[in-house]
Design a protein around this motif. Structure first.
Motif, PDB file in Angstrom:
ATOM      1  N   ARG A 101      38.446  34.596  61.869  1.00  0.00           N
ATOM      2  CA  ARG A 101      38.078  34.309  63.086  1.00  0.00           C
ATOM      3  C   ARG A 101      38.840  33.005  63.673  1.00  0.00           C
ATOM      4  N   ASP A 102      39.045  32.127  62.835  1.00  0.00           N
ATOM      5  CA  ASP A 102      40.047  30.899  63.324  1.00  0.00           C
ATOM      6  C   ASP A 102      41.358  31.485  63.895  1.00  0.00           C
ATOM      7  N   ARG A 103      41.982  32.249  62.999  1.00  0.00           N
ATOM      8  CA  ARG A 103      43.272  32.593  63.213  1.00  0.00           C
ATOM      9  C   ARG A 103      43.196  33.354  64.576  1.00  0.00           C
ATOM     10  N   ALA A 104      42.231  34.146  64.747  1.00  0.00           N
ATOM     11  CA  ALA A 104      42.368  34.869  66.091  1.00  0.00           C
ATOM     12  C   ALA A 104      42.080  34.163  67.156  1.00  0.00           C
ATOM     13  N   ILE A 105      41.148  33.100  66.960  1.00  0.00           N
ATOM     14  CA  ILE A 105      40.980  32.155  68.134  1.00  0.00           C
ATOM     15  C   ILE A 105      42.250  31.391  68.446  1.00  0.00           C
ATOM     16  N   LEU A 106      42.935  30.702  67.464  1.00  0.00           N
ATOM     17  CA  LEU A 106      44.107  30.186  67.852  1.00  0.00           C
ATOM     18  C   LEU A 106      45.274  30.831  68.662  1.00  0.00           C
ATOM     19  N   GLU A 107      45.405  32.172  67.883  1.00  0.00           N
ATOM     20  CA  GLU A 107      46.395  33.005  68.410  1.00  0.00           C
ATOM     21  C   GLU A 107      46.012  33.583  69.932  1.00  0.00           C
ATOM     22  N   VAL A 108      44.824  33.702  70.300  1.00  0.00           N
ATOM     23  CA  VAL A 108      44.345  34.119  71.725  1.00  0.00           C
ATOM     24  C   VAL A 108      44.406  32.980  72.422  1.00  0.00           C
ATOM     25  N   LEU A 109      44.032  31.775  72.159  1.00  0.00           N
ATOM     26  CA  LEU A 109      44.319  30.440  73.052  1.00  0.00           C
ATOM     27  C   LEU A 109      45.882  30.302  73.448  1.00  0.00           C
ATOM     28  N   TYR A 110      46.618  30.425  72.419  1.00  0.00           N
ATOM     29  CA  TYR A 110      48.104  29.991  72.805  1.00  0.00           C
ATOM     30  C   TYR A 110      48.839  31.387  73.400  1.00  0.00           C
ATOM     31  N   GLY A 111      48.462  32.367  72.637  1.00  0.00           N
ATOM     32  CA  GLY A 111      49.069  33.728  73.298  1.00  0.00           C
ATOM     33  C   GLY A 111      48.595  34.148  74.652  1.00  0.00           C
ATOM     34  N   HIS A 134      44.525  48.612  72.201  1.00  0.00           N
ATOM     35  CA  HIS A 134      45.285  49.823  72.364  1.00  0.00           C
ATOM     36  C   HIS A 134      46.414  49.342  73.346  1.00  0.00           C
ATOM     37  N   SER A 135      46.144  48.861  74.253  1.00  0.00           N
ATOM     38  CA  SER A 135      47.132  48.561  75.668  1.00  0.00           C
ATOM     39  C   SER A 135      47.597  47.219  75.342  1.00  0.00           C
ATOM     40  N   GLY A 136      47.107  46.355  74.471  1.00  0.00           N
ATOM     41  CA  GLY A 136      47.499  45.234  74.223  1.00  0.00           C
ATOM     42  C   GLY A 136      46.966  44.227  75.466  1.00  0.00           C
ATOM     43  N   LEU A 137      45.976  44.278  76.019  1.00  0.00           N
ATOM     44  CA  LEU A 137      45.553  43.783  77.252  1.00  0.00           C
ATOM     45  C   LEU A 137      44.019  43.034  77.232  1.00  0.00           C
ATOM     46  N   ARG A 141      41.497  38.818  86.605  1.00  0.00           N
ATOM     47  CA  ARG A 141      42.783  38.879  86.298  1.00  0.00           C
ATOM     48  C   ARG A 141      42.717  39.904  84.891  1.00  0.00           C
ATOM     49  N   THR A 142      44.045  40.356  84.724  1.00  0.00           N
ATOM     50  CA  THR A 142      44.487  40.970  83.359  1.00  0.00           C
ATOM     51  C   THR A 142      45.465  40.194  82.738  1.00  0.00           C
ATOM     52  N   VAL A 143      45.279  40.022  81.591  1.00  0.00           N
ATOM     53  CA  VAL A 143      46.362  39.120  80.614  1.00  0.00           C
ATOM     54  C   VAL A 143      46.961  39.754  79.566  1.00  0.00           C
ATOM     55  N   PRO A 144      48.425  39.729  79.419  1.00  0.00           N
ATOM     56  CA  PRO A 144      48.896  40.356  78.316  1.00  0.00           C
ATOM     57  C   PRO A 144      48.342  39.848  76.848  1.00  0.00           C
ATOM     58  N   LEU A 145      48.339  40.730  75.968  1.00  0.00           N
ATOM     59  CA  LEU A 145      47.863  39.961  74.535  1.00  0.00           C
ATOM     60  C   LEU A 145      48.907  40.273  73.555  1.00  0.00           C
ATOM     61  N   GLY A 146      49.569  39.342  73.140  1.00  0.00           N
ATOM     62  CA  GLY A 146      50.784  39.527  72.176  1.00  0.00           C
ATOM     63  C   GLY A 146      50.331  40.055  71.032  1.00  0.00           C
ATOM     64  N   ARG A 172      55.405  34.513  71.278  1.00  0.00           N
ATOM     65  CA  ARG A 172      54.342  35.384  70.349  1.00  0.00           C
ATOM     66  C   ARG A 172      53.876  36.568  71.167  1.00  0.00           C
ATOM     67  N   ALA A 173      54.976  37.305  71.813  1.00  0.00           N
ATOM     68  CA  ALA A 173      54.723  38.604  72.719  1.00  0.00           C
ATOM     69  C   ALA A 173      55.078  39.603  71.984  1.00  0.00           C
ATOM     70  N   LEU A 174      55.541  39.660  70.666  1.00  0.00           N
ATOM     71  CA  LEU A 174      55.835  40.635  69.798  1.00  0.00           C
ATOM     72  C   LEU A 174      54.847  41.952  70.078  1.00  0.00           C
ATOM     73  N   ARG A 175      55.241  43.076  70.103  1.00  0.00           N
ATOM     74  CA  ARG A 175      54.368  44.306  70.532  1.00  0.00           C
ATOM     75  C   ARG A 175      53.487  44.301  69.271  1.00  0.00           C
ATOM     76  N   ALA A 176      52.173  44.672  69.659  1.00  0.00           N
ATOM     77  CA  ALA A 176      51.241  45.224  68.513  1.00  0.00           C
ATOM     78  C   ALA A 176      51.231  46.655  68.414  1.00  0.00           C
ATOM     79  N   LYS A 177      50.982  46.906  67.228  1.00  0.00           N
ATOM     80  CA  LYS A 177      50.756  48.402  66.783  1.00  0.00           C
ATOM     81  C   LYS A 177      49.508  48.917  67.516  1.00  0.00           C
TER      82      LYS A 177
END
Length: 308
Positions: free
Chosen positions: A134-144, A163-166, A177-182, A301-306
């Motif tokens: 959970r905490d890793r996802a929180i930090l990644e989303v806040l910054y990403g 799936h779309s990374g959004l 708004r819509t925000v990209p998800l790294g 940290r915008a590497l494309r997700a699978k």
């Protein structure tokens, strides 16, 4: 060409890679640990015989070499991770870096973190248990994604499009708004949103309407609060010497600044963060009129997700 390191270090890096750490994070660990094992080799100290005073001396060596407190703190995170890995594997009796104090960083340095400080913060989440996921996802989303803390804790499943990374429909009223998800953020979310992640916090009966749709839960199975999110950020900031003034909003402004520094157009960052004006965005950094690129080209940290 990547310089080979001792087998124990390569095993740690391989383990971290299997746990989904980003290439940037692994590269930072590799640099820090190459410096550390080189220091030990020059002094004839075997890795498995390191003691707490040796780690203290190493940090003193880095300070004397002019390394910034944030850089020393990041190095300590890497050294701790290595010795924890060896202890957990039964190759050493304990972690000699476990009780070594983290260097304090002046408050004024925290308005915007450097990319290295962000890597250290994200790398401070260790393990693969429910809380760590959970905490890793929180930090990644806040910054990403540059979210406000209220937007983070308000995330529901309807907002997620892994799936779309959004992240969709953030904000309120006409300013949704819509925000990209790294990639790293999407991957961290996917790991959290599993039966052994979020599912472990799911209660038999939901206490409040809306909690069932919450992306982030507390240990009691309720929607994570703003105070809870602040506490999580502060906890990991403390691990790397950034706690004095680290807040979710610092990660948000760091996201904007790093994109602007890498060439993002201020209007793109404005739209992504939901700022009222370009001037508000530009205040994160003075020299932003040169910026032209968008999230995928400019976020660290915008590497494309699978696809999931």
């Amino acid at each position: 060409m990547v310089t080979p390191l001792p087998g124990e270090v390569e095993e740690l890096l391989s383990s971290l890679g299997e746990k989904g750490r980003s290439p940037n994070t692994l590269a930072a660990y590799r640099r820090d640990l190459a410096s550390y094992v080189g220091y030990l080799a020059e002094r004839g100290v075997p890795l498995l015989e390191v003691t707490e005073p040796v780690v203290d001396d190493y940090l003193g060596f880095l300070r004397a070499a002019g390394r910034a407190p944030s850089s020393v703190a990041r190095a300590l995170v890497s050294v701790r991770a290595l010795h924890r890995f060896l202890a957990d594997d039964g190759r050493s009796a304990g972690n000699p870096a476990g009780r070594v104090g983290v260097p304090r960083i002046p408050t004024e340095a925290h308005q915007v973190l450097s990319e290295g400080e962000v890597s250290a913060l994200l790398g401070a989440v260790s393990g693969d248990d429910t809380v760590a996921r959970r905490d890793r996802a929180i930090l990644e989303v806040l910054y990403g994604c540059g979210l406000r803390v209220s937007e983070l804790v308000g995330l529901s499943f309807d907002n997620l499009d892994l799936h779309s990374g959004l992240l969709r429909d953030l904000g309120a009223g006409a300013r949704r708004r819509t925000v990209p998800l790294g990639g790293p953020a999407a991957e961290a979310l996917a790991v959290w949103l599993t039966p052994s992640g979020r599912g472990s916090f799911t209660p038999v009966r939901w206490a409040r309407r809306g909690d069932a749709d919450a992306v982030f839960l507390n240990a009691r199975g309720g929607r994570l609060s703003r105070q809870g999110a602040w506490g999580i950020v502060h906890h990991y900031g403390e691990r790397v010497g950034l706690a004095d003034a680290l807040t979710p909003n610092v990660l948000r402004h760091s996201c904007a600044t790093h994109m602007l520094d890498r060439g993002a157009d201020a209007r793109v960052v404005q739209e992504m963060l939901g700022h009222a004006s370009v001037a508000t965005t530009a205040s994160a950094r003075a020299s932003t009129d040169r910026l032209r690129l968008v999230y995928q080209a400019t976020h660290p940290r915008a590497l494309r997700a699978k696809p999931h």
